[in-house]
Scaffold this motif. Structure first.
Motif: not given
Length: 158
Positions: A16-22, A29-36, A105-109
């Motif tokens: 779940d954390l990995l999906g969130l990290s992606k 990358t899309n400059n969506k700070l509110d979403e971030f 994989e989570l660490k890489r992301q």
């Protein structure tokens, strides 16, 4: 076995954390700070859940260790696997490998997200310097004040 179940719970939360990290990477990358920011709040919830699951895993290992009547203060997964037999050993090993792969994989992301954030911060810093230049870069000093002979830049006759 309770240990395998605890490891699988940890793996699910790490996934779940990995999906969130992606999703964070995409937001950056899309400059969506509110979403971030919303993703960061969700991440905090998952981290709290992960802490609870890790505590439960530790309790399961301690209880298993007492049942086995071994006098080891802390057990590694390798030591536990050596004490298991047959199918239980295979299941525990597979669960541990899946958890390790997911964490890697989570660490890489997250390293990618960190690099993206650092680049964003450099861009913001550069933008701020261009919008609000420092006093040193404006060429004010003793040499330029002699040329103006005491008049302000805005003291001109109409």
């Amino acid at each position: 076995m309770k240990l395998i179940h605890a490891i699988n719970d940890l793996t699910a939360t790490h996934k779940d954390l990995l999906g969130l990290s992606k999703q964070k990477t995409e937001a950056l990358t899309n400059n969506k700070l509110d979403e971030f920011q919303a993703l960061l709040l969700e991440e905090q919830k998952l981290i709290r859940q992960l802490e609870k699951q890790e505590k439960k895993r530790q309790e399961v290992v301690e209880a298993w260790n007492e049942e086995q009547e071994y006098s080891v203060d802390s057990l590694t997964i390798t030591e536990i696997l050596q004490r298991l037999d047959g199918e239980e050993q295979k299941m525990a090993e597979d669960a541990a490998i899946t958890l390790t792969d997911t964490i890697t994989e989570l660490k890489r992301q997250e390293q990618l997200n960190k690099a993206l954030l650092e680049e964003s911060m450099k861009f913001v810093q550069l933008s701020m310097e261009l919008v609000n230049p420092s006093i040193k870069s404006m060429n004010y000093g003793a040499a330029s004040s002699d040329k103006l002979s005491g008049r302000s830049l805005f003291d001109s006759k109409a």
